[in-house]
Design a protein around this motif. Structure first.
Motif, PDB file in Angstrom:
ATOM      1  N   PRO A  41      10.487  29.191  12.299  1.00  0.00           N
ATOM      2  CA  PRO A  41      10.811  27.992  13.353  1.00  0.00           C
ATOM      3  C   PRO A  41      10.560  28.404  14.902  1.00  0.00           C
ATOM      4  CG  PRO A  41      12.670  29.063  12.724  1.00  0.00           C
ATOM      5  CD  PRO A  41      11.703  29.666  11.816  1.00  0.00           C
ATOM      6  N   TRP A  42      10.056  27.449  15.460  1.00  0.00           N
ATOM      7  CA  TRP A  42       9.848  27.594  17.155  1.00  0.00           C
ATOM      8  C   TRP A  42      10.863  27.395  17.771  1.00  0.00           C
ATOM      9  CZ3 TRP A  42       5.838  29.240  20.046  1.00  0.00           C
ATOM     10  CH2 TRP A  42       5.748  28.687  21.437  1.00  0.00           C
ATOM     11  N   PRO A  89      11.671  18.493  22.308  1.00  0.00           N
ATOM     12  CA  PRO A  89      10.611  18.888  22.366  1.00  0.00           C
ATOM     13  C   PRO A  89      10.183  20.015  23.251  1.00  0.00           C
ATOM     14  CG  PRO A  89      10.752  16.729  23.473  1.00  0.00           C
ATOM     15  CD  PRO A  89      11.996  17.109  22.680  1.00  0.00           C
ATOM     16  N   LEU A  90      11.029  19.850  24.632  1.00  0.00           N
ATOM     17  CA  LEU A  90      10.942  21.235  25.250  1.00  0.00           C
ATOM     18  C   LEU A  90      11.246  22.642  24.448  1.00  0.00           C
ATOM     19  CD1 LEU A  90      12.313  19.688  28.757  1.00  0.00           C
ATOM     20  CD2 LEU A  90       9.825  21.188  28.323  1.00  0.00           C
ATOM     21  N   ALA A  91      12.360  22.605  23.806  1.00  0.00           N
ATOM     22  CA  ALA A  91      12.888  23.949  23.388  1.00  0.00           C
ATOM     23  C   ALA A  91      12.396  24.137  21.908  1.00  0.00           C
ATOM     24  CB  ALA A  91      14.288  24.014  23.545  1.00  0.00           C
ATOM     25  N   LEU A  92      12.092  23.210  21.270  1.00  0.00           N
ATOM     26  CA  LEU A  92      11.956  23.464  19.601  1.00  0.00           C
ATOM     27  C   LEU A  92      10.645  22.901  19.083  1.00  0.00           C
ATOM     28  CD1 LEU A  92      15.641  22.329  18.363  1.00  0.00           C
ATOM     29  CD2 LEU A  92      14.781  24.469  18.998  1.00  0.00           C
ATOM     30  N   GLN A  93       9.535  22.539  19.802  1.00  0.00           N
ATOM     31  CA  GLN A  93       8.227  21.940  19.310  1.00  0.00           C
ATOM     32  C   GLN A  93       7.454  22.906  20.320  1.00  0.00           C
ATOM     33  OE1 GLN A  93       8.108  17.781  19.818  1.00  0.00           O
ATOM     34  NE2 GLN A  93       9.780  17.642  18.353  1.00  0.00           N
ATOM     35  N   PRO A  94       6.346  23.648  19.722  1.00  0.00           N
ATOM     36  CA  PRO A  94       5.475  24.245  20.041  1.00  0.00           C
ATOM     37  C   PRO A  94       4.338  23.570  21.203  1.00  0.00           C
ATOM     38  CG  PRO A  94       5.435  24.424  17.630  1.00  0.00           C
ATOM     39  CD  PRO A  94       6.554  23.432  18.015  1.00  0.00           C
TER      40      PRO A  94
END
Lengths: 277, 293
Positions: free
Chosen positions: A148-149, A237-242
């Protein structure tokens, strides 16, 4: 002249921050916020199909906004309006202090406090997400799956955006305080205004397909006058999506927050400038 | 005593001041100050007296720029009331002061010194000085939330004095303060006058006002009823007071005969008494430190 203004502004800001940070209410909300943010990790069985990190992050982000908003409304009202109600503003404004310096000092003190709150909760949440993402990455590698990203930098940017969002809420509260005649009125109206700001994006989306034109006009008008706080919801989107979020989108959200903060404060100063103390 | 070139020896000048408040939903006009004209000379203790609602506090607030007048003019040392220059020259103790309860007494006075732009290098010394003057040095590190009413009044005076203003405006400074504290306030005000300051004091304690003030103005329903020096205001023309010792009934009869020859008569005969306040001070002052006031 400019130096004198700066000194007064710093003094009011520092005094506001000191006064607020020593109140039990602040300590209670920080503690509560941290406990609730961390508890997200233990409630992941109720994740409704989301990934574990996303659930924990969403839970923490919601916690920051919920408790942060309570702090922004209640504490800002307390810091500003109590000055008028308890008449501590009298010896202060009888001195060579301009009304705008008073309003700006109160805002900056409250905003600094919200900054401490945001930093503490995001610090705990960040540590939690970092540790858990490492554990999940190890498990994924062992299982031959993709890890996980999680981006600490993205989380830090989102923390700054949240701080800006809470600044907008504090400025909105100050605007209400500038004309309110009682503390209860100030808290109630500020809370309702916050609700409208937070829900207007959802209301617009819901009305987009509807046919009730006058309701749409009301929502559209409110949308032009009041800030849409959902625009700051860029945490996942900022913290968890590449792929992250384009810098332009982050910058426009930040600019939007700063613009509304300045406008709301200017209105608060204008209304407060002629108020009988 | 220094005088500004533009104030003609007056610390405060008020001309035809009117203040109306709008009350209720219909905005009914309530006149708080009605065509008031006053001049407060420099370097004196000036009393504003009158019943509740007579416009005293409103007048003070207008002088300090906290409220705007409906019409009329006010100036402090030649500067328009409420201007930055006028406010820099004045210190204010509001009625029943309430301060930031999470700050210590020292932090609070320090804050007001910073706000008043006291040079940073002088702040500590000034803060220590005024806290000592008002008798709060020992309690300075305690939070103001733990202070008694008398201590809050003393703290209020300290914040009003910390920037060494030329004019000090005190609204009910001794309300709720015990006689020892009240007497201490009086001493401090007299010292301020000796240092060339002007003091405007608003109080219902008429005995204390009579003792302290050089001049008084009496307001009623926003209007000036009487103004002048204490002696001029209180003296009763054509009457004299004699206090004598060892006067028996025979001597009284002889005095009456003499007075009758001069067309005068004794109105009343009694024994002079100490005031209760003086007696209280004599019996308690030595045993009560200022911090516990």
């Amino acid at each position: 002249m400019r130096n004198a203004t700066l000194r007064r502004l710093c003094a009011i800001t520092a005094n506001t921050f000191t006064e607020a940070s020593r109140q039990r209410f602040f300590a209670l909300l920080v503690l509560l916020g941290m406990v609730v943010a961390v508890s997200g990790a233990f409630l992941r069985v109720f994740n409704f199909g989301s990934s574990e990190l996303k659930f924990t992050a969403d839970f923490g982000f919601g916690c920051v906004f919920f408790f942060g908003s309570i702090l922004a409304v209640v504490m800002t009202t307390q810091l500003f309006f109590a000055e008028l109600e308890n008449r501590t503003a009298l010896p202060l404004l009888a001195r060579p202090v301009r009304r705008w310096e008073f309003v700006a000092g109160k805002f900056l003190g409250a905003w600094a406090l919200l900054g401490v709150f945001t930093a503490l909760i995001f610090g705990v949440l960040g540590a939690l997400l970092l540790v858990r993402s490492h554990e999940l990455a190890q498990e994924a590698i062992r299982a031959g799956e993709s890890a996980p990203w999680f981006s600490v930098q993205g989380l830090a940017i989102f923390a700054l955006l949240q701080w800006l969002r809470l600044g907008v809420v504090a400025a909105l509260t100050l605007l209400v305080c500038s004309f309110a005649r009682s503390l209860l009125y100030a808290v109630t109206v500020s809370s309702l205004a916050l609700l409208v700001c937070q829900m207007q994006g959802t209301a617009r989306a819901a009305l987009a397909s509807g046919s009730n034109s006058w309701v749409r006009v009301v929502v559209e008008t409110a949308g032009r006058l009041l800030p849409d706080l959902q625009l700051f919801d860029l945490g996942v989107p900022l913290a968890l999506q590449p792929a992250g979020v384009p810098a332009g989108v982050v910058a426009s959200a930040a600019g939007y927050g700063i613009f509304y903060t300045v406008v709301l404060l200017a209105l608060a100063v204008w209304l407060f400038s002629d108020r009988e103390i | 005593m220094t005088m500004s070139a533009t104030n003609n020896g007056f610390a405060v000048e008020i001309k035809n001041l009117v203040k109306d408040f709008r009350v209720g939903i219909r905005g009914v006009k309530l006149r708080a100050v009605d065509n008031l004209t006053l001049r407060v000379p420099e370097n004196c203790i000036y009393g504003l007296i009158g019943p509740n609602g007579s416009g005293k506090s409103t007048t003070l607030k207008i002088l300090l720029g906290l409220t705007t007048p409906t019409s009329g003019e006010c100036s402090l040392y030649g500067h328009a009331a409420g201007s930055m220059a006028a406010r820099a020259l004045s210190g204010y103790l509001p009625e029943a002061p309430y301060f930031y309860r999470h700050l210590s007494g020292r932090e609070l006075v320090h804050f007001y010194a910073r706000i008043s732009l006291v040079p940073p290098s002088e702040i500590e010394e000034r803060v220590d000085n005024v806290l000592a003057i008002v008798g709060l040095a020992a309690a300075a590190s305690r939070r103001t939330g733990t202070y008694s009413k008398g201590m809050l009044q003393r703290l209020g005076l300290a914040q009003a004095l910390v920037h060494d203003p030329k004019l000090v405006i005190l609204d009910e400074p001794t309300a709720g303060v015990d006689p020892v504290g009240s007497a201490d306030f009086g001493k401090i005000l007299m010292e301020m006058k000796q240092r060339g300051k002007t003091v405007i004091i608003c109080s219902h304690l008429l005995g204390q006002m009579e003792e302290l003030c050089d001049r008084v103005a009496m307001l009623d329903k926003g209007r000036l009823v009487i103004e002048g020096t204490i002696d001029a205001v209180l003296s009763r023309p054509g009457r004299r007071t004699l206090t004598v010792e060892g006067l028996d009934d025979e001597a009284i009869a002889a005095v009456e005969a003499v007075l009758a020859r001069h067309g005068a008569r004794i109105e009343s005969i009694g024994s002079p008494r100490e005031s209760l306040e003086k007696l209280f001070l004599e019996k308690t002052a030595a045993s009560q430190p200022p911090e516990q006031a």
